[in-house]
Write a protein that holds these residues in place. Structure first.
Motif, PDB file in Angstrom:
ATOM      1  N   LEU A  35       0.831  -1.210   0.000  1.00  0.00           N
ATOM      2  CA  LEU A  35       0.000   0.000   0.000  1.00  0.00           C
ATOM      3  C   LEU A  35       0.864   1.258   0.000  1.00  0.00           C
ATOM      4  O   LEU A  35       0.560   2.233  -0.700  1.00  0.00           O
ATOM      5  N   ASP A  39       0.857   3.842  -3.150  1.00  0.00           N
ATOM      6  CA  ASP A  39       0.596   5.260  -2.901  1.00  0.00           C
ATOM      7  C   ASP A  39       1.744   6.113  -3.423  1.00  0.00           C
ATOM      8  O   ASP A  39       1.531   7.095  -4.124  1.00  0.00           O
ATOM      9  N   ARG A  40       2.953   5.715  -3.115  1.00  0.00           N
ATOM     10  CA  ARG A  40       4.139   6.459  -3.555  1.00  0.00           C
ATOM     11  C   ARG A  40       4.232   6.526  -5.083  1.00  0.00           C
ATOM     12  O   ARG A  40       4.607   7.541  -5.649  1.00  0.00           O
ATOM     13  N   ILE A  44      -2.644   4.541  -6.067  1.00  0.00           N
ATOM     14  CA  ILE A  44      -3.747   4.724  -5.135  1.00  0.00           C
ATOM     15  C   ILE A  44      -3.564   6.047  -4.416  1.00  0.00           C
ATOM     16  O   ILE A  44      -2.477   6.631  -4.423  1.00  0.00           O
ATOM     17  N   LYS A  45      -4.643   6.502  -3.801  1.00  0.00           N
ATOM     18  CA  LYS A  45      -4.597   7.694  -2.971  1.00  0.00           C
ATOM     19  C   LYS A  45      -5.240   7.336  -1.645  1.00  0.00           C
ATOM     20  O   LYS A  45      -6.353   6.819  -1.603  1.00  0.00           O
ATOM     21  N   LYS A  46      -4.511   7.584  -0.571  1.00  0.00           N
ATOM     22  CA  LYS A  46      -5.048   7.321   0.759  1.00  0.00           C
ATOM     23  C   LYS A  46      -5.755   8.574   1.241  1.00  0.00           C
ATOM     24  O   LYS A  46      -5.243   9.676   1.121  1.00  0.00           O
ATOM     25  N   ASN A  47      -6.946   8.393   1.778  1.00  0.00           N
ATOM     26  CA  ASN A  47      -7.729   9.489   2.330  1.00  0.00           C
ATOM     27  C   ASN A  47      -7.918   9.224   3.812  1.00  0.00           C
ATOM     28  O   ASN A  47      -8.225   8.117   4.214  1.00  0.00           O
ATOM     29  N   ILE A  74      -9.159   4.225   0.678  1.00  0.00           N
ATOM     30  CA  ILE A  74      -8.212   4.149  -0.429  1.00  0.00           C
ATOM     31  C   ILE A  74      -8.992   4.295  -1.720  1.00  0.00           C
ATOM     32  O   ILE A  74     -10.018   3.647  -1.914  1.00  0.00           O
ATOM     33  N   THR A  77      -6.389   5.553  -8.307  1.00  0.00           N
ATOM     34  CA  THR A  77      -6.248   6.706  -9.197  1.00  0.00           C
ATOM     35  C   THR A  77      -6.444   6.271 -10.649  1.00  0.00           C
ATOM     36  O   THR A  77      -6.511   5.075 -10.954  1.00  0.00           O
TER      37      THR A  77
END
Length: 92
Positions: A35, A39-40, A44-47, A74, A77
């Motif tokens: 994860l 994200d890096r 994905i984008k963590k909210n 999550i 994107t």
């Protein structure tokens, strides 16, 4: 392995490290690292709070907790969606 985790996120109604680890037969620590990497890399984008989501509440599994408990969500994107798509548009 990152793509498998991303696919599990896409296919899951409820995302949990434990569920992903169980389905992929890997450790929760490995899921956490995946994860972080997803994200890096921008897949994905963590909210940090469900209140910022674009999901209508009647379809949301967290609707009963909204505005009561901060939840982490999550979102896949566009870059992540492109990684999952085949030429015919189906998710692999």
């Amino acid at each position: 392995m990152l793509k498998k985790v991303l696919k599990e996120i896409y296919n899951s109604k409820y995302i949990s490290k434990r569920n992903i680890a169980h389905k992929l037969n890997i450790s929760e620590e490995l899921v956490e690292e995946a994860l972080i990497q997803l994200d890096r890399m921008g897949y994905i984008k963590k909210n940090d709070n469900i209140n910022n989501c674009n999901i209508s509440c009647n379809k949301c599994p967290y609707a009963n907790h909204c505005n009561k408990v901060p939840l982490k969500t999550i979102t896949i994107t566009e870059k992540g969606k492109k990684l999952l798509k085949l030429n015919d548009g189906e998710i692999i």
